[in-house]
Design a protein around this motif. Structure first.
Motif, PDB file in Angstrom:
ATOM      1  N   ALA A  58      -7.037-116.513  25.618  1.00  0.00           N
ATOM      2  CA  ALA A  58      -7.782-116.568  26.869  1.00  0.00           C
ATOM      3  C   ALA A  58      -6.805-116.289  27.995  1.00  0.00           C
ATOM      4  CB  ALA A  58      -8.459-117.927  27.059  1.00  0.00           C
ATOM      5  N   ASP A  59      -7.270-115.626  29.019  1.00  0.00           N
ATOM      6  CA  ASP A  59      -6.400-115.305  30.148  1.00  0.00           C
ATOM      7  C   ASP A  59      -6.233-116.505  31.063  1.00  0.00           C
ATOM      8  OD1 ASP A  59      -6.176-112.699  29.235  1.00  0.00           O
ATOM      9  OD2 ASP A  59      -7.867-111.983  30.449  1.00  0.00           O
ATOM     10  N   GLY A  60      -4.996-116.740  31.493  1.00  0.00           N
ATOM     11  CA  GLY A  60      -4.726-117.779  32.486  1.00  0.00           C
ATOM     12  C   GLY A  60      -4.863-119.191  31.979  1.00  0.00           C
ATOM     13  N   VAL A  61      -4.779-119.406  30.659  1.00  0.00           N
ATOM     14  CA  VAL A  61      -4.922-120.740  30.070  1.00  0.00           C
ATOM     15  C   VAL A  61      -3.624-121.127  29.373  1.00  0.00           C
ATOM     16  CG1 VAL A  61      -6.174-122.166  28.403  1.00  0.00           C
ATOM     17  CG2 VAL A  61      -7.404-120.460  29.763  1.00  0.00           C
ATOM     18  N   THR A  62      -3.203-122.368  29.600  1.00  0.00           N
ATOM     19  CA  THR A  62      -1.995-122.905  28.973  1.00  0.00           C
ATOM     20  C   THR A  62      -2.382-123.858  27.846  1.00  0.00           C
ATOM     21  OG1 THR A  62      -0.756-122.753  31.031  1.00  0.00           O
ATOM     22  CG2 THR A  62       0.115-124.253  29.380  1.00  0.00           C
ATOM     23  N   GLY A  63      -1.612-123.839  26.775  1.00  0.00           N
ATOM     24  CA  GLY A  63      -1.837-124.761  25.672  1.00  0.00           C
ATOM     25  C   GLY A  63      -0.888-125.945  25.740  1.00  0.00           C
ATOM     26  N   HIS A  64      -1.389-127.121  25.384  1.00  0.00           N
ATOM     27  CA  HIS A  64      -0.580-128.341  25.272  1.00  0.00           C
ATOM     28  C   HIS A  64      -0.851-128.976  23.920  1.00  0.00           C
ATOM     29  CE1 HIS A  64      -0.451-127.938  29.652  1.00  0.00           C
ATOM     30  NE2 HIS A  64       0.563-128.756  29.654  1.00  0.00           N
ATOM     31  N   ALA A  65       0.184-129.499  23.290  1.00  0.00           N
ATOM     32  CA  ALA A  65       0.007-130.223  22.043  1.00  0.00           C
ATOM     33  C   ALA A  65       0.808-131.513  22.104  1.00  0.00           C
ATOM     34  CB  ALA A  65       0.455-129.381  20.851  1.00  0.00           C
ATOM     35  N   ASP A  66       0.184-132.622  21.727  1.00  0.00           N
ATOM     36  CA  ASP A  66       0.790-133.954  21.886  1.00  0.00           C
ATOM     37  C   ASP A  66       1.217-134.166  23.339  1.00  0.00           C
ATOM     38  OD1 ASP A  66       0.432-134.343  19.189  1.00  0.00           O
ATOM     39  OD2 ASP A  66       2.537-134.029  18.649  1.00  0.00           O
ATOM     40  N   GLY A  67       0.492-133.541  24.274  1.00  0.00           N
ATOM     41  CA  GLY A  67       0.797-133.685  25.699  1.00  0.00           C
ATOM     42  C   GLY A  67       1.932-132.819  26.189  1.00  0.00           C
ATOM     43  N   GLU A  68       2.550-132.026  25.312  1.00  0.00           N
ATOM     44  CA  GLU A  68       3.685-131.186  25.684  1.00  0.00           C
ATOM     45  C   GLU A  68       3.252-129.728  25.784  1.00  0.00           C
ATOM     46  OE1 GLU A  68       6.888-132.673  26.204  1.00  0.00           O
ATOM     47  OE2 GLU A  68       5.502-134.375  26.140  1.00  0.00           O
ATOM     48  N   LEU A  78       2.974-125.855  25.422  1.00  0.00           N
ATOM     49  CA  LEU A  78       3.337-124.837  24.449  1.00  0.00           C
ATOM     50  C   LEU A  78       3.422-123.453  25.082  1.00  0.00           C
ATOM     51  CD1 LEU A  78       1.071-125.825  21.416  1.00  0.00           C
ATOM     52  CD2 LEU A  78       3.522-126.251  21.675  1.00  0.00           C
ATOM     53  N   GLY A  79       3.017-123.349  26.348  1.00  0.00           N
ATOM     54  CA  GLY A  79       3.016-122.061  27.027  1.00  0.00           C
ATOM     55  C   GLY A  79       1.621-121.461  27.066  1.00  0.00           C
ATOM     56  N   ALA A  80       1.547-120.247  27.589  1.00  0.00           N
ATOM     57  CA  ALA A  80       0.267-119.584  27.806  1.00  0.00           C
ATOM     58  C   ALA A  80      -0.334-119.088  26.499  1.00  0.00           C
ATOM     59  CB  ALA A  80       0.451-118.423  28.772  1.00  0.00           C
ATOM     60  N   LEU A  81      -1.664-119.075  26.435  1.00  0.00           N
ATOM     61  CA  LEU A  81      -2.356-118.439  25.341  1.00  0.00           C
ATOM     62  C   LEU A  81      -2.106-116.935  25.423  1.00  0.00           C
ATOM     63  CD1 LEU A  81      -3.657-121.228  25.187  1.00  0.00           C
ATOM     64  CD2 LEU A  81      -5.873-120.130  24.899  1.00  0.00           C
ATOM     65  N   PRO A  82      -2.140-116.181  24.307  1.00  0.00           N
ATOM     66  CA  PRO A  82      -2.660-116.584  22.994  1.00  0.00           C
ATOM     67  C   PRO A  82      -1.671-117.432  22.198  1.00  0.00           C
ATOM     68  CG  PRO A  82      -1.890-114.321  22.909  1.00  0.00           C
ATOM     69  CD  PRO A  82      -1.782-114.748  24.332  1.00  0.00           C
ATOM     70  N   LEU A  83      -2.228-118.310  21.354  1.00  0.00           N
ATOM     71  CA  LEU A  83      -1.439-119.141  20.466  1.00  0.00           C
ATOM     72  C   LEU A  83      -2.089-119.138  19.083  1.00  0.00           C
ATOM     73  CD1 LEU A  83      -0.787-122.275  22.732  1.00  0.00           C
ATOM     74  CD2 LEU A  83       0.893-120.539  22.079  1.00  0.00           C
ATOM     75  N   SER A  84      -1.265-119.226  18.069  1.00  0.00           N
ATOM     76  CA  SER A  84      -1.748-119.320  16.698  1.00  0.00           C
ATOM     77  C   SER A  84      -1.235-120.619  16.094  1.00  0.00           C
ATOM     78  CB  SER A  84      -1.256-118.122  15.873  1.00  0.00           C
ATOM     79  OG  SER A  84      -1.663-118.242  14.522  1.00  0.00           O
ATOM     80  N   ALA A  85      -2.144-121.437  15.565  1.00  0.00           N
ATOM     81  CA  ALA A  85      -1.769-122.725  14.978  1.00  0.00           C
ATOM     82  C   ALA A  85      -2.197-122.758  13.519  1.00  0.00           C
ATOM     83  CB  ALA A  85      -2.431-123.872  15.737  1.00  0.00           C
ATOM     84  N   ARG A  86      -1.359-123.376  12.692  1.00  0.00           N
ATOM     85  CA  ARG A  86      -1.735-123.574  11.294  1.00  0.00           C
ATOM     86  C   ARG A  86      -1.562-125.036  10.930  1.00  0.00           C
ATOM     87  NH1 ARG A  86       2.259-123.050   6.875  1.00  0.00           N
ATOM     88  NH2 ARG A  86       4.341-123.252   7.728  1.00  0.00           N
ATOM     89  N   CYS A  87      -2.425-125.515  10.065  1.00  0.00           N
ATOM     90  CA  CYS A  87      -2.336-126.886   9.571  1.00  0.00           C
ATOM     91  C   CYS A  87      -1.454-126.880   8.332  1.00  0.00           C
ATOM     92  CB  CYS A  87      -3.725-127.410   9.227  1.00  0.00           C
ATOM     93  SG  CYS A  87      -3.750-129.145   8.725  1.00  0.00           S
ATOM     94  N   VAL A  88      -0.387-127.696   8.362  1.00  0.00           N
ATOM     95  CA  VAL A  88       0.580-127.755   7.275  1.00  0.00           C
ATOM     96  C   VAL A  88       0.342-129.040   6.488  1.00  0.00           C
ATOM     97  CG1 VAL A  88       3.019-127.780   6.655  1.00  0.00           C
ATOM     98  CG2 VAL A  88       2.242-126.455   8.640  1.00  0.00           C
ATOM     99  N   PRO A  89      -0.246-128.961   5.303  1.00  0.00           N
ATOM    100  CA  PRO A  89      -0.492-130.169   4.510  1.00  0.00           C
ATOM    101  C   PRO A  89       0.813-130.882   4.165  1.00  0.00           C
ATOM    102  CG  PRO A  89      -1.760-128.321   3.651  1.00  0.00           C
ATOM    103  CD  PRO A  89      -0.791-127.755   4.644  1.00  0.00           C
ATOM    104  N   GLY A  90       0.828-132.204   4.334  1.00  0.00           N
ATOM    105  CA  GLY A  90       2.013-132.993   3.995  1.00  0.00           C
ATOM    106  C   GLY A  90       3.230-132.592   4.783  1.00  0.00           C
ATOM    107  N   GLY A  91       3.041-132.228   6.054  1.00  0.00           N
ATOM    108  CA  GLY A  91       4.149-131.753   6.874  1.00  0.00           C
ATOM    109  C   GLY A  91       5.169-132.819   7.237  1.00  0.00           C
ATOM    110  N   VAL A  92       4.783-134.084   7.178  1.00  0.00           N
ATOM    111  CA  VAL A  92       5.692-135.160   7.538  1.00  0.00           C
ATOM    112  C   VAL A  92       5.333-136.421   6.762  1.00  0.00           C
ATOM    113  CG1 VAL A  92       4.336-136.033   9.499  1.00  0.00           C
ATOM    114  CG2 VAL A  92       6.808-136.341   9.497  1.00  0.00           C
ATOM    115  N   ARG A  93       6.364-137.238   6.462  1.00  0.00           N
ATOM    116  CA  ARG A  93       6.157-138.553   5.873  1.00  0.00           C
ATOM    117  C   ARG A  93       6.127-139.584   7.003  1.00  0.00           C
ATOM    118  NH1 ARG A  93      10.172-140.250   1.393  1.00  0.00           N
ATOM    119  NH2 ARG A  93       8.307-140.937   0.290  1.00  0.00           N
ATOM    120  N   VAL A  94       5.179-140.513   6.935  1.00  0.00           N
ATOM    121  CA  VAL A  94       5.060-141.523   7.984  1.00  0.00           C
ATOM    122  C   VAL A  94       5.027-142.908   7.367  1.00  0.00           C
ATOM    123  CG1 VAL A  94       3.927-140.028   9.668  1.00  0.00           C
ATOM    124  CG2 VAL A  94       2.532-141.300   8.020  1.00  0.00           C
ATOM    125  N   VAL A  95       5.489-143.864   8.160  1.00  0.00           N
ATOM    126  CA  VAL A  95       5.488-145.270   7.769  1.00  0.00           C
ATOM    127  C   VAL A  95       4.330-145.938   8.500  1.00  0.00           C
ATOM    128  CG1 VAL A  95       6.799-147.412   7.755  1.00  0.00           C
ATOM    129  CG2 VAL A  95       7.990-145.216   7.590  1.00  0.00           C
TER     130      VAL A  95
END
Length: 296
Positions: A265-275, A277-294
């Motif tokens: 989209a033109d003139g739109v910025t992306g944020h992830a976890d509140g941080e 990521l810069g202007a669109l376009p952006l490509s995101a992928r879901c990474v199964p088991g990307g991190v171990r958590v407690v």
């Protein structure tokens, strides 16, 4: 597992709560028999380098003390490794901690829960979102919600959820639909006029706004919430339901699911976890088991 735990601390989180929270969290971990050392860093880059060194050195766990921004920085140190991540959530939003079932703004309780989980082997793999070399645990926001995030980050008062509520009201003055191009899992490109597009690995952002209420951290898929063209009055009716997740029943809202999403989209910025990521376009992928958590 080594008995040494690394506390990764943001001293400015939650108007100084990060620094104050480190001590009771560390005390709870030490009382459980763990050796604790603290990583601060002169700035974000230095702190990240120190956290990565701790992970490479075999620390038993990296425990981020702060908000979603600190958790996001910690993900850059542990994602793709076997080092588990713990969260002592004392920031403004704390949505990643909520998704994991961790205490919020209770550092001693979080420290005890992490210690008990490490001793009891309660460590699990969850999915992460990835955009280029960046990771996210909660939601990638784009559109009206990313503008709210920008404004909320600039505000110094009030704290917590009310900050995002006020930022939402302020941004309503400039509300306008944006032409988006969305592509799921390499399929055909969809063209839609939307107020926002939110890509959820976890269900919430902004201190408990359940924008993607059905998002599951372990299913290998994003939930993608598209709020279409709507008036200020309609958005004001729809948005309060975000805290309960009931907005998805509104006719203006569409929920999609995919393992990979491309958003433009033109003139739109992306944020992830509140941080940012810069202007669109952006490509995101879901990474199964990307991190171990407690956690619980």
């Amino acid at each position: 597992m080594t008995g040494e735990i690394t506390l990764f601390v943001n001293p400015t989180a939650g108007c100084g709560r990060g620094a104050r929270a480190a001590q009771p969290a560390a005390s709870a971990l030490r009382a459980a028999g763990f050796s604790v050392r603290t990583v601060l860093g002169e700035d974000a880059a230095d702190a990240l380098a120190r956290a990565r060194a701790a992970v490479a050195g075999g620390t038993g766990a990296l425990v981020a003390v702060g908000g979603d921004g600190m958790a996001n920085l910690a993900l850059r140190a542990v994602a793709g490794t076997r080092t588990p991540l713990g969260l002592v959530a004392v920031g403004t939003g704390n949505d990643f901690a909520r998704a994991l079932g961790m205490p919020v703004r209770e550092p001693a309780a979080a420290g005890r829960m992490i210690a008990d989980a490490l001793k009891g082997g309660r460590i699990r793999d969850i999915d992460l979102g990835q955009v280029g070399d960046r990771w996210f645990g909660t939601v990638l926001a784009s559109g009206f919600d990313s503008r709210v995030n920008d404004r909320g980050n600039r505000m110094r008062w009030p704290a917590g959820r009310l900050r995002y509520d006020l930022a939402t009201i302020a941004e309503l003055a400039g509300l306008r639909p944006v032409p988006y191009r969305i592509r799921l899992d390499g399929g055909e490109t969809r063209e839609v006029e939307a107020t926002l597009v939110a890509v959820g690995n976890g269900p919430s952002y902004g201190g408990g706004m359940r924008i993607c209420p059905g998002a599951d951290l372990t299913d290998g898929l994003f939930d993608i919430t598209v709020i279409g063209h709507c008036s200020r009055r309609t958005l004001l009716r729809v948005f309060p339901g975000v805290y309960r997740g009931t907005h998805v029943g509104h006719p203006a809202v569409t929920v999609l699911r995919a393992a990979r999403v491309e958003i433009a989209a033109d003139g739109v910025t992306g944020h992830a976890d509140g941080e940012s990521l810069g202007a669109l376009p952006l490509s995101a992928r879901c990474v199964p088991g990307g991190v171990r958590v407690v956690g619980p």
